[in-house]
Design a protein around this motif. Sequence first.
Motif, short mmCIF file in Angstrom:
data_model
loop_
_atom_site.label_atom_id
_atom_site.label_comp_id
_atom_site.label_asym_id
_atom_site.label_seq_id
_atom_site.Cartn_x
_atom_site.Cartn_y
_atom_site.Cartn_z
N GLY A 299 0.84 -1.20 0.00
CA GLY A 299 0.00 0.00 0.00
C GLY A 299 0.87 1.24 0.00
O GLY A 299 1.73 1.39 0.85
N ILE B 262 -0.66 -0.58 -4.51
CA ILE B 262 -1.91 0.19 -4.51
C ILE B 262 -1.67 1.53 -3.84
O ILE B 262 -1.20 1.59 -2.69
CB ILE B 262 -3.02 -0.53 -3.71
N ASP C 247 -8.28 4.18 1.08
CA ASP C 247 -9.50 3.44 1.43
C ASP C 247 -9.19 2.33 2.43
O ASP C 247 -8.29 1.52 2.22
CB ASP C 247 -10.09 2.86 0.14
N ASP D 234 -4.19 2.72 -8.89
CA ASP D 234 -4.30 4.06 -8.31
C ASP D 234 -5.74 4.26 -7.84
O ASP D 234 -6.64 4.53 -8.63
CB ASP D 234 -3.91 5.11 -9.36
N GLU D 235 -5.95 4.09 -6.57
CA GLU D 235 -7.28 4.22 -5.94
C GLU D 235 -8.32 3.46 -6.76
O GLU D 235 -9.26 4.05 -7.30
CB GLU D 235 -7.65 5.69 -5.77
N GLU E 265 -9.26 -1.25 0.98
CA GLU E 265 -8.09 -1.51 0.13
C GLU E 265 -6.85 -1.69 1.00
O GLU E 265 -5.99 -2.52 0.72
CB GLU E 265 -7.89 -0.37 -0.87
N THR F 185 -3.59 4.35 -2.13
CA THR F 185 -4.95 4.36 -1.61
C THR F 185 -5.05 5.11 -0.29
O THR F 185 -4.07 5.33 0.41
CB THR F 185 -5.44 2.91 -1.41
N GLN G 239 -6.25 6.29 -12.05
CA GLN G 239 -7.24 6.76 -11.09
C GLN G 239 -8.61 6.96 -11.74
O GLN G 239 -9.61 6.50 -11.22
CB GLN G 239 -6.77 8.06 -10.47
#
Lengths: 378, 225, 408
Positions: free
Chosen positions: B33, B185, B189, B155-156, B192, B187, B83
């Motif tokens: 991440g 990733i 989130d 990307d997100e 994620e 992110t 993205q």
Amino acid sequence: MLHFRSLLCWWGLLNKRLLKRPGFWAVLLAVPVLVLVLTLAASRNGGVVRIAVGLEEPQSPAARQVAQRLTERESVLETVLCESADEARTLVETGRADGAWLLPADLEERFDRLSAGEAVPLVTMVVQEDNVLLQLSREKLFAALYPDLSYALFAGFAESELQERSEEEIRKYYGIIQRNSRFIEFAYSDGSPVDPMESSFLVTPVRGILALLILVGALVSAMYFAQEAEAFVWMRRRKRFLLPFLCHLILTLDLAVAVLAALGLSGLVSSWPRELGSMALYCTACAGFAEVLRNILGKPRRLGAALPLVLLAGLALCPIFLNVRRFRMVQVLLPTFLYLYGIRSGEFILYLAGYTVLSWALGLILARIRGTEEPGEA
Amino acid sequence: MESIEVRNVQKKYRRKTVLRDVTFSAGPGECIGILGGNGSGKSTLLKTLAGVLRPDGGSFTLGGADLFRDDKRRAAAVGYVPQGTPLLRELTAMDHLRLWYRPEALRRGLNGGVLEMLGVTGFLKTPVGKMSEGMKKRLSIGCALASNPRVLLLDEPSAALDLVCKANILDYFCMYRNRGGILLIATHDPQELELCTGYRLLRDGVTEPYEYRGDLRRLSEDMKS
Amino acid sequence: MRPGFWPYLILRLQRVGKLFLPLLLVAALLMTGIGWFGVSLVRQDEAGAQRVEIGVVGDFEDSILRMGMFALRNLDSSRFSIEFVQFSEESEAKSQLRAGKLNGYVKIPEHFVEDVYRGSFQPLTYVTAPGAQGVGTALTDEVIASVSELLSVSEDAVYGAEQYARDHGVMLEEGSAGDVLAMRFLEQILRRDELLQVEILGIGDGLSLSEYFLCSFFVMFLLLWGVSASPVFAGQDMELGRLLKCRGLGSLRQILAEYLSYLCLMLSTVLCLCLILLLILRGLDLGGDIPARLLESGFLLRAVPVGMALGALQILLYECANGMLQGVLLQFLAAVSLGYVCGCLYPVGFFPELLQQIGNILPAGLARQYLSAALSGQSGGWLLLGLAGYGLVFLALSAGIRKHRLAE
């Protein structure tokens, strides 16, 4: 084979993205329709200048004959027959004619007096301002007067020098030789013949205007590419350099189809193979030109601001309305100039081919230097 | 199964240095991440590794081969999901897949392959202009997987997706990771983040290892400091 | 906070404000370019006539040809409008034609003079420039065709005289009958300008060619200007529009705000520039009386309703086109088609009656006439009404299209 099929697939799909827009179809269809309407409307020519031909004495046979010659022949000058000199003069005074040629009642006597050596004007010309168009138009008047004047000179010569008094003999020998051929013939620089009246001067600028449309299309594609570039993010870097050229070329070729249809409808096409070849080359040159500009100017806003300047340069410097004989070094930077000259000159087609190669090479080099192969960076 | 090594990667935009010295590595089955605040350079990092941007220095190796110098190998080994959803509005899903997939690979993908798993087969004839965000995202992922990459840069990926769609996509990534793929990733989130096996915090153009334990508040403070 | 009309207008003004400087630069360059273009069309050289350059290729060892060239350059009335340039090799003439230094050249075949005496000769060849047949080329070609006729008729008469002399055994002191007659013809041809008595009335209520082109090019400039605003106005996303609609700002007010911002941008760049240019020209005493006339006749003031009408048309075209691509192409097609048919590129008098009538009632035609009326001191009230009518119709149509797009 795989590469070729892949290229075809790309070609088809990139084309599809344009052809699925109703607005784009509207532009493609509008082009031949507009040109057809103009061609039909301009089929009865106007004239570069409008000349009123006035007869001081409508019954005078010599004046009527000259007036007939002036009004019957096809010409870039528009001649309007008036029943009186006053009527012709009034047309000029009110701005409805650029000039008036007033044929006197005693025109025949004046021919005779001229041939006897007297200095006497034959025609009165009335104008508001004497500009270059009116000065050049006088040659048409002389050509209409000349058959009668030359007979008068011949008759005068026959009487004074050859001692011949018989009208019949004079007429016989005046008309004994009639070659019925032109003293001067016209040709283009590649040797092909040209008929000075082969197409209406009102319609001939259409080719140049449509050529500019293709150039504009290429530039718009360059502006548009910045918006779309992200969609090609999965393309390998090495191939990405060629992608903008491909996009511009696809758009220009689509426009070229509409332009060729328009040229065909307007009767401006003399040879289809030559037309197709030069058009394909021109579209490729425009793609190169657009890519060079895109790499120099960068942002779409700058390209948009530059667009009217390129348009104006095209209208002014390319042989569309004027054949400007200056700034040749600037003219050859515009693919439209080379294309228009190349229609009648194989030499210029070669120059256009060279221009295409150079512009594509320069576009690629600039892209490398600038690093604008990266989507969204332009 | 090869690992990736990112060493001393640098990237500048005109005079501004976005990436100063990015270094990390990841092995098969790992999901890293990339964390950082807005404007920290996460997207720039992924774009640089994906070959979208040209790096100003450093290396990106897979099994010892520098992918920055081998465009062909990188295109084959690395997949990138940006993205947004960079698709052409007028074209259908099938059109996009035909742009990026070879014919045999496309057939395989649609018949029990990755495209079927992503559910792209359900809207092949739909133009992008009429797709939902979820459909567009799934199509983007499908396009990114055209070369059957071993490394996937995301990307997100689940931004602006509904819960069901998000769950499906994250399930796919989980499966991809479990089959030995490498994921990076970028992110914020939480779901994620749960997928990740390791974390790097990108700050001032440099990455450093980060320990994330599900505390988003702490993460946001660390990103600020 | 409910977004009102004025805050949205200010927002649009801020957006277009970023384009002000680049467009001012573009407008300056456009005006300079159009000004030069116009001057090229109506330019008078020191001799008072625009010169066409025609090459003559032949063997000038022949005294007759040398005499002919001398006569053309120094005696013929065409010398004020045509300059004849002598070449001994065709390749030189070709290269000058290619380089744009000649309008065309005449090729005199070998042994031409002898062949003429024998009564059978190859015609001269006039080689024209390979570019498109514009007005200048068409007129030059027609002049050459007329001259060809003069020479043909003269030559036939000269042969007739020769034939008579042979048939009747006539010998003249000065030389052969054909030569003597030929000299008489030559004298008449060279002095043909004296056959005309020219009466110049002066301009009166009409416009001179320069003034006509000033008005028409100004309109063309405004038409082309529409293309430069494409980065801001082409292909607008309707999401903001829908949001504004939800908050009470409907399609008509949205269009009005966008139109006003567009107008501000157009008029500020164009009028500022015009005013500055004219003041400078008047201050430096350049451009004759044109700067003073433009300033005093209210030309710039009339440019405002003209800009309003054409601006409304351009907003409508951008609204019709769903995307930048179509937007720019439509603007170009509209600008050039309207400009052409309405007499902004060729004088409207060049066109047939029907096209003239159509051109005079189209927006660009009305605009041109309205500006011309300023220079000729006429009120142009009906023209102003026509422009206002067009402006309102275009705006109403734009609002209708926007409403439809917002509902999609």
